[in-house]
Structure formats: C-alpha cells, structure tokens
Design a protein around this motif. Structure first.
Motif, PDB file in Angstrom:
ATOM      1  N   ASN A 186       0.812  -1.217   0.000  1.00 51.53           N
ATOM      2  CA  ASN A 186       0.000   0.000   0.000  1.00 51.53           C
ATOM      3  C   ASN A 186       0.846   1.267   0.000  1.00 51.53           C
ATOM      4  OD1 ASN A 186      -2.458  -1.448   0.145  1.00 51.53           O
ATOM      5  ND2 ASN A 186      -2.237  -1.649   2.374  1.00 51.53           N
TER       6      ASN A 186
ATOM      7  N   ASN B 214       1.211   4.300  -5.840  1.00 46.75           N
ATOM      8  CA  ASN B 214      -0.196   4.220  -5.437  1.00 46.75           C
ATOM      9  C   ASN B 214      -0.789   5.596  -5.128  1.00 46.75           C
ATOM     10  OD1 ASN B 214      -0.457   1.470  -5.731  1.00 46.75           O
ATOM     11  ND2 ASN B 214       0.192   1.022  -3.631  1.00 46.75           N
TER      12      ASN B 214
ATOM     13  N   ARG C 224      -3.876   6.088   0.468  1.00 48.05           N
ATOM     14  CA  ARG C 224      -3.263   5.750   1.754  1.00 48.05           C
ATOM     15  C   ARG C 224      -4.402   5.537   2.753  1.00 48.05           C
ATOM     16  NH1 ARG C 224       0.539   5.211  -0.973  1.00 48.05           N
ATOM     17  NH2 ARG C 224       2.643   6.109  -0.817  1.00 48.05           N
TER      18      ARG C 224
ATOM     19  N   SER D 215      -2.074  -5.378   1.824  1.00 48.77           N
ATOM     20  CA  SER D 215      -3.482  -5.711   1.646  1.00 48.77           C
ATOM     21  C   SER D 215      -3.617  -6.681   0.479  1.00 48.77           C
ATOM     22  CB  SER D 215      -4.324  -4.455   1.337  1.00 48.77           C
ATOM     23  OG  SER D 215      -4.326  -3.546   2.410  1.00 48.77           O
TER      24      SER D 215
ATOM     25  N   ARG E  14      -5.085  -7.083  -3.004  1.00 51.17           N
ATOM     26  CA  ARG E  14      -5.578  -6.204  -4.066  1.00 51.17           C
ATOM     27  C   ARG E  14      -6.161  -7.049  -5.197  1.00 51.17           C
ATOM     28  NH1 ARG E  14      -4.505  -4.772  -8.887  1.00 51.17           N
ATOM     29  NH2 ARG E  14      -2.530  -5.916  -8.918  1.00 51.17           N
TER      30      ARG E  14
ATOM     31  N   THR F 218      -8.602   1.778  -4.900  1.00 53.09           N
ATOM     32  CA  THR F 218      -7.213   2.217  -5.017  1.00 53.09           C
ATOM     33  C   THR F 218      -7.099   3.508  -5.826  1.00 53.09           C
ATOM     34  OG1 THR F 218      -6.857   0.910  -7.006  1.00 53.09           O
ATOM     35  CG2 THR F 218      -6.368  -0.158  -4.895  1.00 53.09           C
TER      36      THR F 218
ATOM     37  N   VAL G 269      -8.691  -2.721  -2.729  1.00 50.98           N
ATOM     38  CA  VAL G 269      -7.884  -3.402  -1.720  1.00 50.98           C
ATOM     39  C   VAL G 269      -8.822  -3.876  -0.609  1.00 50.98           C
ATOM     40  CG1 VAL G 269      -5.544  -2.534  -2.043  1.00 50.98           C
ATOM     41  CG2 VAL G 269      -7.240  -1.069  -0.915  1.00 50.98           C
TER      42      VAL G 269
END
Ligand SMILES: [Ca+2]
Ligand SMILES: [Ca+2]
Length: 365
Positions: free
Chosen positions: A93, A98, A101, A109, A111, A170, A318
């Motif tokens: 993460n 990415n 947050r 996690s 995904r 995400t 996620v």
C-alpha cells in the motif's frame, strides 16, 4: 458495531490435504473468550487476517490462502489447473505509485481488480479456512466426487458462519468504470452459499447482495442493492452473518455495511435443494463453508453491465482486516435444555449466562 467478543490466541493446526492446491503453510488461528466458563463452551473458532505477515505478490500458499489463478500462476495450458491469470495479489500500500493511503490497512493488503475474469471458481482467491466448517445438518465439506474434503481435519459442523472485511478503492479520486468483485462464503471449489458484489458506479461504491430464495425458480438470483453512493476516499466494512437452519428455505443471512444492518435475507440453499443444475452438480446438498471466495467472474455482472474491465489492471479494490468465525447458535428451546445452553451462543457470538437467557434468544416475535 458490536465488537467481536474475543481476544486472540494463536495456535497451529494441521490442514487437510487438498488435491487441487499446492502444499501451503499449515497455519490456522483460534481465539478464546476472556470470560471462559469451561474449556469447551468458551472456545470460538475465529481468525483475523491483516496480511501484514504476508509476502508481497503471490497469494497462493500463504497462510492457507489459495489463489491458483492469481498473480504468479503459470501460463494457461491444457493441463493447467486454472482458467486465467487474474489480477489478484498481495500489494504494498505504501508503494510510491499508489494513489491511496488508508492507515487502517497498514502496509499490506489483498488487491483485486477484474482486469481479467473467467467463468471458473476454484482457481479464484480463497481465504484461509476456519478450524470448523459451517452449515446445516446435511451440508457437505467434500467435493461432489467425494475425493477432496475442504475441511480442516478434526473440525466439527457449526450452524453459524460470519465474515467481516474492509474494502476500498485504489483510485479514491475517480470512478474505475466496470470495477466489480464478488465475495462469497465458500469451501474451496465451485460451491458458494451467498454472494456480495462490490462495484464502483458513477455515484460511488455500491454493494449488491444476491440470494436464491424462490423455491419455484431456485436458479434465479434475487438482487438487492444494500448500499450505494459510498465515499471512495475511505474504506468501508461489510459483514455477512449466516445462520444455517436444517431443512430448505429457512437460512437467515444478515448483511451489514459500515456497522448498519442493511439487509435480512437467506442463503443459496434452495439452489442446491431444488435447482436441476444444483442437484446434478452438487449432489442435492448445500455446501458447508469455512472461508471466503473473492472472485472476478465473467458471469457476475448481474446488476451491472459489462464484463472484464482491463483498465483496472494494477488498481481495483484493496481488501483488509478480514475476520471469519464459526460457532453454534441456539435455534430452539429444546437445544437450550439441560446443559445444552452452555455450548450455544446468540447470533452476536455471546455465550448465555443461564438456560433462561438461551430460551429467550430463540423466542421469535
Ligand atoms: Ca493490512
Ligand atoms: Ca436451511
């Protein structure tokens, strides 16, 4: 939401063999109530997965998780035990690429995107198994051939299963068109006992529930949108609670979203009892369940148009903080009699203080 009545004591249990999956870490978790009265009655079969101990990337084989078609699966071949290579993985993460947050998800996690879908089931992503399986009296933990038992050796049949997990987009700042993933209580093959779809629609995240409650047409999905317009900027929590009652047409399934009860319905048992395909393929008995299936299927767009969404590759949802539990719920005053109440719980998982409390819990309005 009522907190789960347990603290966690981790123990190691052995896993049953599963001819369709590679050997994996023999780890299961069991929690115990703090206010234990006696050793048997206080045990509750429960686990939580945060993924923080998982390695990044390939899911399959980590802590009893199974994902034969997830990231790292070999190329498709005639002898390959999977139908596709799905965009399912353990993700970092905190990777700089990415856009999101979520502090409650910490670093790791699960995904999943539906960039790749198929009509298959047993190669999708399955959580670790609970120590016991759950279902009604004739529920089967075995494959239709009888060759594979998906239960962990030594488990006993319970009449309650519940799972709770959080999910988040995400891409919090925008819709991911066509994004959808289905989570189902399952056992490790094609059999499922319920269906919860998480999707990203133009007005926000949406949760759709499917049951099969019409005995006259048990193959039909009956869909309910249980939550919509959920904010993409924060995680959301779903809980499914399943009480399995002996006989057809009577299982009780509750769906909670962000702590609120959103739907009271039933399971898929009628599909297995009454539907021609259900009876043919699964032997006329519903499956026992002990884990969650996370599926990106080509046939799962019941309420939503579209199929695979290639643009979601590398993104999607996620999932984190998955809790699973099985236990015995009091279903009749007869079951409360004598010392029977000592081994039973209410639907929140709480033990009874005495027989009278047990009796009261089964008095329906
Ligand atoms: Ca995590
Ligand atoms: Ca039933």
């Amino acid at each position: 939401m009522k907190p789960w009545p347990c603290v966690f004591l981790f123990v190691v249990a052995s896993c049953a063999s599963d001819a369709t999956a590679p050997i994996r870490a023999p780890v299961s978790t069991i929690s115990m109530l703090g206010d234990r009265r006696d050793a048997d009655a206080s045990l509750i079969d429960s686990s939580i997965t945060t993924f923080e101990d998982f390695s990044f990337g390939v899911i399959d084989g980590q802590y009893d998780w199974k994902s034969l078609g997830g990231l790292g699966a070999p190329a498709i071949s005639l002898t390959s035990p999977h139908c596709a290579v799905y965009d399912h993985e353990i993700t970092d993460n905190l990777a700089s690429a990415n856009f999101y947050r979520f502090h409650e998800f910490e670093r790791r996690s699960l995904r999943i995107s539906n960039a790749v879908t198929s009509g298959c089931y047993s190669d999708q992503t399955f959580s670790s198994r609970t120590s016991n399986v759950a279902g009604q009296a004739n529920a089967q933990s075995r494959s239709p051939s009888g060759r594979i038992d998906y239960a962990i050796v030594g488990g006993t049949l319970q009449n309650h299963f519940e799972a709770e997990w959080s999910f988040a987009s995400t891409v919090p700042g925008a819709q991911q068109p066509g994004l959808e993933v289905v989570a189902s209580p399952a056992r490790g093959d094609d059999a499922r006992m319920s269906w919860i779809q998480m999707a990203d629609l133009p007005d926000g995240l949406t949760v759709i529930f499917a049951e099969r409650s019409n005995p006259a047409s048990p193959g039909d999905f009956i869909l309910s949108t249980v939550a919509r317009r959920l904010d993409r900027h924060v995680p959301h929590t779903i809980k499914i609670s399943m009480d399995f009652v002996d006989g057809p047409g009577n299982d009780v399934v509750l769906v909670f979203v962000d702590g609120d009860l959103k739907h009271t319905g039933t399971s898929w048992e009628n599909y297995y009892f009454y539907d021609a395909n259900g009876k043919l393929n699964f032997g006329g008995a519903p499956p026992a369940v002990n884990r969650m299936m996370f599926r990106t299927g080509s046939d799962l767009h019941r309420g939503i148009p579209g199929d695979a969404a290639p643009a979601t590759r590398g993104h999607g949802f996620v999932f984190d903080n998955l809790r699973q539990a099985t236990f015995m719920v009091a279903t009749s005053a007869n079951a409360c009699k004598h010392t029977g109440w000592r081994g039973l719980r209410d639907t929140n998982g709480e033990l009874f203080e005495n027989q009278r409390r047990c009796d009261r819990s089964v008095q329906k309005d």
